[in-house]
Structures are given as structure tokens and as C-alpha cells.
Motif scaffolding. Sequence first.
Motif, PDB file in Angstrom:
ATOM      1  N   TYR A 149       0.955  -1.187  -0.068  1.00  0.00           N
ATOM      2  CA  TYR A 149      -0.070  -0.060  -0.158  1.00  0.00           C
ATOM      3  C   TYR A 149       0.793   1.196  -0.108  1.00  0.00           C
ATOM      4  O   TYR A 149       0.640   2.281  -0.610  1.00  0.00           O
ATOM      5  CB  TYR A 149      -0.873   0.088   1.233  1.00  0.00           C
ATOM      6  N   PHE A 150       1.979   1.266   0.754  1.00  0.00           N
ATOM      7  CA  PHE A 150       2.860   2.267   0.623  1.00  0.00           C
ATOM      8  C   PHE A 150       3.530   2.732  -0.771  1.00  0.00           C
ATOM      9  O   PHE A 150       3.281   3.737  -1.304  1.00  0.00           O
ATOM     10  CB  PHE A 150       4.096   2.015   1.726  1.00  0.00           C
ATOM     11  N   HIS A 151       3.838   1.656  -1.339  1.00  0.00           N
ATOM     12  CA  HIS A 151       4.497   1.920  -2.573  1.00  0.00           C
ATOM     13  C   HIS A 151       3.501   2.229  -3.713  1.00  0.00           C
ATOM     14  O   HIS A 151       3.602   3.232  -4.500  1.00  0.00           O
ATOM     15  CB  HIS A 151       4.954   0.662  -3.121  1.00  0.00           C
ATOM     16  N   PHE A 152       2.134   1.584  -3.352  1.00  0.00           N
ATOM     17  CA  PHE A 152       0.854   2.035  -4.299  1.00  0.00           C
ATOM     18  C   PHE A 152       0.794   3.606  -4.025  1.00  0.00           C
ATOM     19  O   PHE A 152       0.395   4.386  -4.999  1.00  0.00           O
ATOM     20  CB  PHE A 152      -0.210   1.126  -3.802  1.00  0.00           C
ATOM     21  N   TYR A 153       0.762   4.163  -2.744  1.00  0.00           N
ATOM     22  CA  TYR A 153       0.492   5.615  -2.404  1.00  0.00           C
ATOM     23  C   TYR A 153       1.617   6.358  -3.211  1.00  0.00           C
ATOM     24  O   TYR A 153       1.056   7.366  -3.990  1.00  0.00           O
ATOM     25  CB  TYR A 153       0.503   5.927  -1.125  1.00  0.00           C
ATOM     26  N   ASN A 154       2.819   5.876  -3.296  1.00  0.00           N
ATOM     27  CA  ASN A 154       3.872   6.662  -3.794  1.00  0.00           C
ATOM     28  C   ASN A 154       4.254   6.662  -5.409  1.00  0.00           C
ATOM     29  O   ASN A 154       4.612   7.691  -5.837  1.00  0.00           O
ATOM     30  CB  ASN A 154       4.901   6.560  -2.851  1.00  0.00           C
ATOM     31  N   LYS A 155       3.393   5.664  -5.813  1.00  0.00           N
ATOM     32  CA  LYS A 155       3.649   5.374  -7.343  1.00  0.00           C
ATOM     33  C   LYS A 155       2.269   6.121  -8.236  1.00  0.00           C
ATOM     34  O   LYS A 155       2.292   6.063  -9.304  1.00  0.00           O
ATOM     35  CB  LYS A 155       3.928   3.951  -7.808  1.00  0.00           C
ATOM     36  N   ASN A 156       1.300   6.528  -7.333  1.00  0.00           N
ATOM     37  CA  ASN A 156       0.063   6.591  -8.037  1.00  0.00           C
ATOM     38  C   ASN A 156      -0.403   8.124  -7.946  1.00  0.00           C
ATOM     39  O   ASN A 156      -0.509   8.652  -7.025  1.00  0.00           O
ATOM     40  CB  ASN A 156      -0.948   5.749  -7.027  1.00  0.00           C
ATOM     41  N   PRO A 157      -0.104   8.746  -9.150  1.00  0.00           N
ATOM     42  CA  PRO A 157      -0.716  10.221  -9.074  1.00  0.00           C
ATOM     43  C   PRO A 157      -2.005  10.340  -8.666  1.00  0.00           C
ATOM     44  O   PRO A 157      -2.311  11.849  -8.269  1.00  0.00           O
ATOM     45  CB  PRO A 157      -0.545  10.325 -10.645  1.00  0.00           C
ATOM     46  N   PRO A 160      -2.251  11.133  -2.837  1.00  0.00           N
ATOM     47  CA  PRO A 160      -1.047  11.786  -2.105  1.00  0.00           C
ATOM     48  C   PRO A 160       0.001  11.055  -1.729  1.00  0.00           C
ATOM     49  O   PRO A 160      -0.032   9.811  -1.625  1.00  0.00           O
ATOM     50  CB  PRO A 160      -1.584  12.305  -0.972  1.00  0.00           C
ATOM     51  N   THR A 161       1.453  11.680  -2.000  1.00  0.00           N
ATOM     52  CA  THR A 161       2.492  10.828  -1.498  1.00  0.00           C
ATOM     53  C   THR A 161       2.976  11.014  -0.031  1.00  0.00           C
ATOM     54  O   THR A 161       2.664  11.906   0.446  1.00  0.00           O
ATOM     55  CB  THR A 161       3.552  11.148  -2.322  1.00  0.00           C
ATOM     56  N   PHE A 162       3.576   9.970   0.357  1.00  0.00           N
ATOM     57  CA  PHE A 162       4.105  10.185   1.802  1.00  0.00           C
ATOM     58  C   PHE A 162       5.617  10.432   1.552  1.00  0.00           C
ATOM     59  O   PHE A 162       6.207   9.713   0.829  1.00  0.00           O
ATOM     60  CB  PHE A 162       3.979   8.794   2.479  1.00  0.00           C
ATOM     61  N   GLU A 163       6.053  11.186   2.590  1.00  0.00           N
ATOM     62  CA  GLU A 163       7.442  11.601   2.425  1.00  0.00           C
ATOM     63  C   GLU A 163       8.329  10.449   2.921  1.00  0.00           C
ATOM     64  O   GLU A 163       9.673  10.392   2.895  1.00  0.00           O
ATOM     65  CB  GLU A 163       7.733  12.902   3.279  1.00  0.00           C
ATOM     66  N   SER A 164       7.683   9.640   3.892  1.00  0.00           N
ATOM     67  CA  SER A 164       8.847   8.462   4.521  1.00  0.00           C
ATOM     68  C   SER A 164       7.812   7.093   4.647  1.00  0.00           C
ATOM     69  O   SER A 164       6.447   7.334   4.871  1.00  0.00           O
ATOM     70  CB  SER A 164       9.204   8.867   5.669  1.00  0.00           C
ATOM     71  N   TRP A 165       8.514   6.019   4.765  1.00  0.00           N
ATOM     72  CA  TRP A 165       7.898   4.842   5.084  1.00  0.00           C
ATOM     73  C   TRP A 165       7.170   5.044   6.642  1.00  0.00           C
ATOM     74  O   TRP A 165       5.942   4.550   6.686  1.00  0.00           O
ATOM     75  CB  TRP A 165       8.615   3.650   5.032  1.00  0.00           C
ATOM     76  N   ASP A 166       8.021   5.738   7.542  1.00  0.00           N
ATOM     77  CA  ASP A 166       7.583   5.655   8.789  1.00  0.00           C
ATOM     78  C   ASP A 166       6.227   6.727   8.897  1.00  0.00           C
ATOM     79  O   ASP A 166       5.383   6.051   9.978  1.00  0.00           O
ATOM     80  CB  ASP A 166       8.529   6.423   9.644  1.00  0.00           C
ATOM     81  N   LYS A 167       6.250   7.420   8.264  1.00  0.00           N
ATOM     82  CA  LYS A 167       4.918   8.300   8.268  1.00  0.00           C
ATOM     83  C   LYS A 167       3.749   7.585   7.672  1.00  0.00           C
ATOM     84  O   LYS A 167       2.504   7.522   8.095  1.00  0.00           O
ATOM     85  CB  LYS A 167       5.048   9.762   7.234  1.00  0.00           C
ATOM     86  N   PHE A 168       3.887   6.991   6.874  1.00  0.00           N
ATOM     87  CA  PHE A 168       2.636   5.902   6.172  1.00  0.00           C
ATOM     88  C   PHE A 168       2.316   5.202   6.957  1.00  0.00           C
ATOM     89  O   PHE A 168       1.260   4.685   7.428  1.00  0.00           O
ATOM     90  CB  PHE A 168       3.235   5.355   4.952  1.00  0.00           C
TER      91      PHE A 168
END
Length: 302
Positions: A149-157, A160-168
Motif C-alpha cells: 500500500y505504501f508503494h501504491f500511494y507513492n507510485k500513484n498520481p 497523495p504521496t508520503f515523504e517516508s515509510w515511517d509516516k505512512f
Amino acid sequence: MSQMQIPFVKEVEEMLETAKNMKPEDLEFKYKGILYPSLLSQPENIDAMESFEAREDDILLGAYPKCGYNWMIQVLNKIAFSAGKLKNPKYIPYLEFTNPEKMKNLSTLPSTRILGTHMNPDNIPVSFFEKKSKILVVLRNPKDTAVSYFHFYNKNPVLPTFESWDKFFSQYMSGDVMWGSYFDHAVAWEKYIDSENVKIVTYEDLKANLTEGVEDIAKYLNYTLSDEQIQTIAEECTFDAMKDKSQETHGSFSKVIFRKGGVGDWKNHFSEEQSKEVDAKFEQCLAGTKLGAKIKYEVHCK
């Protein structure tokens, strides 16, 4: 590519282009305490779901995000097509992505209708349970789900993106991600573990033996398939086979959906403290339940 798939891919490409010009805060909205992607859904869509009329011969695919939904779309389509229930494999509409006008159009579709949702079962149209429609639920262990899910968020326009894994991770654990808490979903599905019209399968079991999984799902749907048909579906629906055709089936969105498709990648992301936090949450919510046993937590998350 099927004729049903062409407009879907075009629609996705247009949506991705629109997302490029949007502010991160405009990509999501919260409705009744749950976050949803604004380019895919709106409050009126979710309201329209409440009055949706299911049929006895409907098939509903339910899954929390990144638990194997797109995989099972292909499996269900091919099973129903091979059993003579569909003329052509087609895009399965998410109920929460369907606006009120399109929701009405679903009533004109011939049976068998295959539909899908990421919604918590408490928010799924009650008619699916009243009509005893067949519901297939796919679950994945909570640690691999988080990483995917983390990678999905950050690859998906579209998200919104997450600045870090820890935040996600923090927001994943609090349920402040799209479609809410993984654990809330799992606990809600536990209520239906013994229901005749709900079948719960796991991502990990399907990865271990997809042929057996296809046969099991076909039997649940009361479809008769030959051994050869079952084997063909299993071969055509491996992760690698689907990824090879993903540009055709999903356009540029294929890079967002298809990443590794494996089991155990959480070990490359989780700190020891984060692992223990999920262990404690699982213990609190699902330990000792039939659904908890089905996830095989000790095997896949330790």
C-alpha cells in the motif's frame, strides 16, 4: 484487449493526466470518517450504494486495497467466462467508483454481474447479504499489505504521496489511509467467516497453489470446469503472466498496480518496533479467531 477494456484504459489515462495538475490535499476527501480518492469517488457515489439492488446470481469481490483485488478480477472473469456465464471477460466496476447514473445502468446489465469493492463490509449494500449473493473476499497478511500500500500511494498520481515509510506506517496503523483501517476491515469480515454466501481466501494460499485456489473458487460459485480449464486459468493468472499483459489491460496504470506480487517483503521495510506494533494489534483484534487462523500470521508475519 476486449472492447469493454478499451474505454476503461482511456478513462484511466485521462484521470492520471488530470491528477498531475491537482494539489495533494484535493486528491482525497473524508466521508463518515473514512478517506476516499476524489478522482475515483464522491460522497454521492457512496450514498447511491445504499440503495443498490443486488441479485441472487451476482458475484461480489471484496478486498482491502493491495490484498489481491486486481489479481482476483482476472481469476473471476476467466472462471465465469470458462463456465459460460460471461460472453466476454470485462472490467469489473467498483461500486464506490460508480456515480448514481452509472449505478442505475448496472441494473440493465445481464446476469451474471461481477462487481467489486474495497469498502468495509459494514458499508457494503445490505441487499448482497439479503439476496445471499456470492461474495468472494481476498485477504493478505497485514505487514505485506502495508508495504504494498505504501508503494501504491507513492507510485500513484491519483493519491497523495508520503515523504517516508515511517509516516505512512503511522497512518496505516491509525486507519488514516484510503478506505480506513486494515484491521477494521478484517474484524468486520470475521463476522461472516461461517456464512454460506461469503468465501474468504488468502493471498498467500493463492500464491502457494493457484490451481487449487481456482478449483476451490469455481466450486464455491457452483461452476463446473474441467481440469484443463482450471489449469489454463491458473497459468494465465500468475503474477508474471498478468504483469506481461498489464500494459494492454491497464495502460500506464499498470506500473502502479503491478510491483512484486510476493510474500514477505515486509521484512525489508519494518523496524523491529513496527513489527511488534502490528503483532500487538493482530493479537488484540484477530488472535484466536477463525479469520486470524486463516491468515496464518505465525507463518507469514514472524
